[in-house]
Motif scaffolding. Structure first.
Motif, PDB file in Angstrom:
ATOM      1  N   ASN A  26      16.545  -3.408  37.891  1.00  0.00           N
ATOM      2  CA  ASN A  26      16.920  -4.055  39.057  1.00  0.00           C
ATOM      3  C   ASN A  26      17.967  -4.833  39.442  1.00  0.00           C
ATOM      4  O   ASN A  26      18.468  -5.103  40.501  1.00  0.00           O
ATOM      5  CB  ASN A  26      15.534  -4.835  39.638  1.00  0.00           C
ATOM      6  CG  ASN A  26      14.511  -3.762  39.781  1.00  0.00           C
ATOM      7  OD1 ASN A  26      14.585  -2.647  39.981  1.00  0.00           O
ATOM      8  ND2 ASN A  26      13.179  -4.182  40.027  1.00  0.00           N
ATOM      9  N   ASP A  27      18.565  -5.281  38.128  1.00  0.00           N
ATOM     10  CA  ASP A  27      19.696  -6.027  38.224  1.00  0.00           C
ATOM     11  C   ASP A  27      21.094  -5.044  38.251  1.00  0.00           C
ATOM     12  O   ASP A  27      22.218  -5.680  38.239  1.00  0.00           O
ATOM     13  CB  ASP A  27      19.891  -7.038  37.037  1.00  0.00           C
ATOM     14  CG  ASP A  27      18.976  -8.406  37.294  1.00  0.00           C
ATOM     15  OD1 ASP A  27      18.553  -8.467  38.309  1.00  0.00           O
ATOM     16  OD2 ASP A  27      18.885  -8.958  36.190  1.00  0.00           O
ATOM     17  N   GLU A  72       8.902  -3.962  43.112  1.00  0.00           N
ATOM     18  CA  GLU A  72       8.317  -5.510  42.523  1.00  0.00           C
ATOM     19  C   GLU A  72       6.796  -5.314  42.471  1.00  0.00           C
ATOM     20  O   GLU A  72       6.420  -6.112  41.415  1.00  0.00           O
ATOM     21  CB  GLU A  72       8.626  -6.497  43.570  1.00  0.00           C
ATOM     22  CG  GLU A  72      10.182  -6.780  43.674  1.00  0.00           C
ATOM     23  CD  GLU A  72      10.494  -7.348  42.195  1.00  0.00           C
ATOM     24  OE1 GLU A  72       9.921  -7.743  41.528  1.00  0.00           O
ATOM     25  OE2 GLU A  72      11.757  -7.191  41.753  1.00  0.00           O
ATOM     26  N   ALA A 100       8.506  -5.708  31.667  1.00  0.00           N
ATOM     27  CA  ALA A 100       8.922  -6.756  32.647  1.00  0.00           C
ATOM     28  C   ALA A 100      10.289  -6.826  32.305  1.00  0.00           C
ATOM     29  O   ALA A 100      11.169  -7.145  33.447  1.00  0.00           O
ATOM     30  CB  ALA A 100       8.066  -8.071  32.309  1.00  0.00           C
ATOM     31  N   LYS A 101      10.782  -6.836  31.053  1.00  0.00           N
ATOM     32  CA  LYS A 101      12.165  -6.995  30.913  1.00  0.00           C
ATOM     33  C   LYS A 101      13.088  -5.912  31.213  1.00  0.00           C
ATOM     34  O   LYS A 101      14.246  -5.697  31.792  1.00  0.00           O
ATOM     35  CB  LYS A 101      12.321  -7.047  29.258  1.00  0.00           C
ATOM     36  CG  LYS A 101      12.060  -8.430  28.701  1.00  0.00           C
ATOM     37  CD  LYS A 101      12.039  -8.195  27.078  1.00  0.00           C
ATOM     38  CE  LYS A 101      13.611  -8.530  26.808  1.00  0.00           C
ATOM     39  NZ  LYS A 101      13.843  -8.592  25.450  1.00  0.00           N
ATOM     40  N   GLU A 144      18.408  -6.892  24.745  1.00  0.00           N
ATOM     41  CA  GLU A 144      19.212  -6.552  26.118  1.00  0.00           C
ATOM     42  C   GLU A 144      20.595  -6.295  26.003  1.00  0.00           C
ATOM     43  O   GLU A 144      21.240  -5.918  26.826  1.00  0.00           O
ATOM     44  CB  GLU A 144      18.917  -7.721  27.217  1.00  0.00           C
ATOM     45  CG  GLU A 144      17.259  -7.714  27.668  1.00  0.00           C
ATOM     46  CD  GLU A 144      17.329  -8.710  28.920  1.00  0.00           C
ATOM     47  OE1 GLU A 144      18.323  -8.723  29.714  1.00  0.00           O
ATOM     48  OE2 GLU A 144      16.132  -9.158  28.737  1.00  0.00           O
ATOM     49  N   LYS A 164      12.195  -3.656  33.846  1.00  0.00           N
ATOM     50  CA  LYS A 164      12.481  -3.612  35.277  1.00  0.00           C
ATOM     51  C   LYS A 164      13.241  -4.853  35.765  1.00  0.00           C
ATOM     52  O   LYS A 164      14.318  -4.403  36.767  1.00  0.00           O
ATOM     53  CB  LYS A 164      10.837  -3.928  35.766  1.00  0.00           C
ATOM     54  CG  LYS A 164      10.893  -4.008  37.575  1.00  0.00           C
ATOM     55  CD  LYS A 164       9.437  -3.855  38.060  1.00  0.00           C
ATOM     56  CE  LYS A 164       8.924  -5.379  37.858  1.00  0.00           C
ATOM     57  NZ  LYS A 164       7.401  -5.179  38.766  1.00  0.00           N
ATOM     58  N   ARG A 165      13.578  -5.851  35.020  1.00  0.00           N
ATOM     59  CA  ARG A 165      14.470  -6.969  35.513  1.00  0.00           C
ATOM     60  C   ARG A 165      15.904  -6.422  35.253  1.00  0.00           C
ATOM     61  O   ARG A 165      16.803  -6.575  36.161  1.00  0.00           O
ATOM     62  CB  ARG A 165      14.155  -8.189  34.794  1.00  0.00           C
ATOM     63  CG  ARG A 165      14.913  -9.242  35.278  1.00  0.00           C
ATOM     64  CD  ARG A 165      14.638 -10.547  34.399  1.00  0.00           C
ATOM     65  NE  ARG A 165      14.845 -10.420  33.150  1.00  0.00           N
ATOM     66  CZ  ARG A 165      13.863 -10.526  32.134  1.00  0.00           C
ATOM     67  NH1 ARG A 165      12.637 -10.714  32.675  1.00  0.00           N
ATOM     68  NH2 ARG A 165      14.135 -10.286  30.791  1.00  0.00           N
ATOM     69  N   TYR A 166      15.838  -5.774  34.087  1.00  0.00           N
ATOM     70  CA  TYR A 166      17.005  -5.337  33.615  1.00  0.00           C
ATOM     71  C   TYR A 166      17.720  -4.066  34.688  1.00  0.00           C
ATOM     72  O   TYR A 166      18.876  -4.009  35.320  1.00  0.00           O
ATOM     73  CB  TYR A 166      17.143  -4.618  32.166  1.00  0.00           C
ATOM     74  CG  TYR A 166      18.478  -4.318  31.669  1.00  0.00           C
ATOM     75  CD1 TYR A 166      19.229  -5.147  30.748  1.00  0.00           C
ATOM     76  CD2 TYR A 166      18.894  -2.887  31.837  1.00  0.00           C
ATOM     77  CE1 TYR A 166      20.276  -4.499  30.374  1.00  0.00           C
ATOM     78  CE2 TYR A 166      20.157  -2.458  31.387  1.00  0.00           C
ATOM     79  CZ  TYR A 166      20.800  -3.323  30.350  1.00  0.00           C
ATOM     80  OH  TYR A 166      21.880  -3.046  29.820  1.00  0.00           O
TER      81      TYR A 166
END
Length: 200
Positions: A171-172, A183, A164-165, A122, A167-169
């Motif tokens: 959406n941040d 989601e 998963a990583k 990341e 999407k989180r990255y």
């Protein structure tokens, strides 16, 4: 075959090994056409002898597995291109009824491609494109017919983990992607929309 294997394993020269293998495997449009059919015949002093189907399939699969190993040792982009080409060619030939050794050879080629599917960090500024590239390669293996269940499961698990990583990255608000991901969107839905549905 022996010359190509020696160039790869002893001389560590994938480029020359790849060139040597062209005596057995040649490109034809967007596929690989096997010319080793002609090596099924053994010339004796009396008449040509035909090898059994089992011996021919064994020899053919050895050549294909070596080609996959050589392709995986080429520079990154070329290796991926050659392995994609090989997977597509084998799938087409299996669909056309050509005999191989079950799932073994195609799974070997898929595992060679799997070597290039590394999970991005990341902290890497190119995290988003590297995630997408890793998921694209993994999804290509997931969509390949006649790959053993262990390899397929391993790929699907890796896709889900990377997504998963990713999407989180995204959406941040990182990575410069303008649209947030729902989601409810999972890895299979995302990859299916982007690179095609999973084959039965």
């Amino acid at each position: 075959y022996s010359a190509a294997k020696g160039l790869l394993l002893i001389c560590n020269d994938a480029r020359e090994a790849h060139r040597e293998m062209q005596n057995l495997l040649v490109k034809s449009r967007d596929t690989i056409k096997f010319t080793i059919w002609f090596y099924r015949y053994i010339h004796s002093s009396f008449m040509p002898l035909v090898e059994s189907e089992r011996k021919y399939v064994y020899w053919k699969c050895k050549c294909v597995r070596l080609f996959a190993d050589i392709a995986a040792a080429l520079p990154h982009d070329e290796a991926i291109e050659q392995l994609f080409l090989l997977l597509g060619a084998m799938e087409k030939r299996i669909q056309d009824g050509e005999a191989f050794d079950g799932e073994r050879t195609l799974s070997h080629a898929a595992c060679c491609l799997l070597r290039f599917c590394r999970e991005p960090d990341e902290a890497d500024p190119n995290f988003v494109p590297k995630c997408e590239e890793a998921m694209r390669l993994l999804w290509r293996i997931c969509r390949t017919s006649h790959v053993d269940s262990h390899t397929r499961h391993r790929c699907r698990s890796s896709v889900s983990h990377i997504f998963a990583k990713y999407k989180r990255y995204v959406n941040d608000g990182k990575g410069g992607v303008p649209i947030a991901l729902s989601e409810d969107l999972d890895a299979v839905q995302f990859c299916s929309r982007k690179w095609g549905s999973m084959r039965a």
